[in-house]
Every structure is written in C-alpha cells, then in structure tokens.
Design a protein around this motif. Structure first.
Motif, short mmCIF file in Angstrom:
data_model
loop_
_atom_site.label_atom_id
_atom_site.label_comp_id
_atom_site.label_asym_id
_atom_site.label_seq_id
_atom_site.Cartn_x
_atom_site.Cartn_y
_atom_site.Cartn_z
N ILE A 1 -18.09 45.20 41.98
CA ILE A 1 -17.89 44.46 43.23
C ILE A 1 -16.56 43.70 43.25
CG2 ILE A 1 -20.37 44.30 43.68
CD1 ILE A 1 -20.19 41.31 42.85
N GLY A 2 -15.78 43.86 42.16
CA GLY A 2 -14.46 43.25 42.13
C GLY A 2 -14.48 41.73 42.04
N THR A 3 -15.43 41.20 41.28
CA THR A 3 -15.59 39.75 41.14
C THR A 3 -15.58 39.39 39.66
OG1 THR A 3 -16.89 39.68 43.16
CG2 THR A 3 -17.11 37.81 41.70
N ASN B 1 -24.31 51.55 43.90
CA ASN B 1 -24.03 51.69 42.46
C ASN B 1 -24.47 50.45 41.70
OD1 ASN B 1 -22.95 54.24 42.84
ND2 ASN B 1 -20.84 53.51 42.94
N SER B 2 -24.21 49.29 42.28
CA SER B 2 -24.66 48.04 41.65
C SER B 2 -26.18 47.99 41.59
CB SER B 2 -24.12 46.83 42.43
OG SER B 2 -22.72 46.77 42.36
N ALA B 3 -26.83 48.39 42.67
CA ALA B 3 -28.30 48.39 42.70
C ALA B 3 -28.85 49.29 41.60
CB ALA B 3 -28.80 48.84 44.07
N ASP B 4 -28.24 50.45 41.40
CA ASP B 4 -28.71 51.37 40.37
C ASP B 4 -28.58 50.76 38.97
OD1 ASP B 4 -29.32 53.25 42.31
OD2 ASP B 4 -27.47 54.41 42.00
N VAL B 5 -27.48 50.07 38.71
CA VAL B 5 -27.29 49.41 37.42
C VAL B 5 -28.34 48.32 37.22
CG1 VAL B 5 -25.71 47.97 36.06
CG2 VAL B 5 -24.82 49.95 37.33
N LEU B 6 -28.57 47.53 38.26
CA LEU B 6 -29.54 46.44 38.17
C LEU B 6 -30.97 46.95 38.01
CD1 LEU B 6 -27.95 44.23 40.96
CD2 LEU B 6 -27.95 43.72 38.50
#
Length: 167
Positions: free
Chosen positions: A70-72, A135-140
């Motif tokens: 997410i670039g954070t 993609n973030s949801a999949d990692v989480l």
C-alpha cells in the motif's frame, strides 16, 4: 498513540491506523511469548507457544509486505488493548499457586490475545477488499487462518489437558 480529532477521516486512514495497531501488537507478542514459554510446565503448551512464536515472526513479515503493497511506512502505533492483555497475563501468572494452574491461566491469556488478533485481521481483510487492495487482503487472510488455528489448538489443549490438570 492518542488520536487527534479528525485524524482518521476515511476508510483508508482507518485501515492504515489499524494495520499499525496490529503491527505493534504482533511486535509486543514477539516479546511476550518467550517469557510465557519460560513460565509453562506442560510440554504441549510450551510447544504450542514455540510454534506460535515462529508464526508471529511470519505475521510481522506479512504485515511489512502489506505496508509495502500500500506504499506506507511499516510502523506501529501504541495499542493499549494488547498491552493490557499481556500485562494481565503477566500479573495472573504470578498470582497462581501451582504450575498446572499457571498453564491453564497462560493458555486462557493466549486465547485472549488470539481473539484480539482475529478481530483485527478480520476487519483489515474486509477493509482491504473495500479499498480495492485484494493483494493485501490475500496476505492478511493467511495470518487470520493461522490465528484461528492457534486459538483452536489452545482451546483443545485447555479442554483436553490443562483445565483438568489445574482442577
């Protein structure tokens, strides 16, 4: 970190804040688990804690990956909830009389940690999807699955062994 009025103005800001909250929580859990491992006497519980410590290292790495996606910047914010759960576990484990009761108490405390994490990861997954961060949801989701499995394992240990030994 105390929030200022209006600091979280949209779902993305809430997502980032909660991501930082759970990042802090996972880092605190990494510090607490070795102490818990040292206090338990039941080998199955000790092994469950050791295994979860290894998973926790992976959880931190996954969170860092999400921050990157997410670039954070990957950083934590104080999480009074996890600090309180860990503090309560430390106090409780010092207040019990036998190793068997300590084991039952620490298993229950670890379940409280798992329940907190499950709630946070569930919210983060929902918000990531809403924000188009699949993609973030999949990692989480990987971490959520492991947290649920850890809770199940602790529950089974408590029901099948620890609680009876403490009684």
């Amino acid at each position: 970190m105390a929030l200022q009025n209006g600091e979280i103005t949209d779902l993305n800001a809430l997502f980032v804040h909660t991501l930082r909250d759970i990042y802090y929580a996972e880092k605190q859990i990494e510090k607490a688990l070795p102490k818990m491992i040292d206090k338990v006497s039941a080998e199955p519980l000790r092994e469950a804690f050791r295994s979860h410590l290894e998973e926790t290292h992976e959880h931190v790495a996954r969170l860092e990956k999400v921050f990157d996606l997410i670039g954070t910047e990957a950083k934590g914010v104080d999480c009074p909830a996890i600090d309180g759960i860990i503090e309560e576990a430390e106090e409780l484990s010092g207040d019990v009389g036998t190793s068997e009761v300590t084991d039952a108490a620490l298993a229950a405390a670890a379940q409280a940690v798992e329940h907190y994490e499950i709630s946070r990861y569930g919210s983060l997954i929902c918000w990531a999807k809403q924000l188009g961060e699949s993609n973030s949801a999949d990692v989480l989701k990987k971490t959520l699955s492991e947290e649920k499995a850890a809770d199940d394992k602790l529950n089974d240990l408590a029901k099948d062994q620890l609680n009876a030994a403490a009684a």
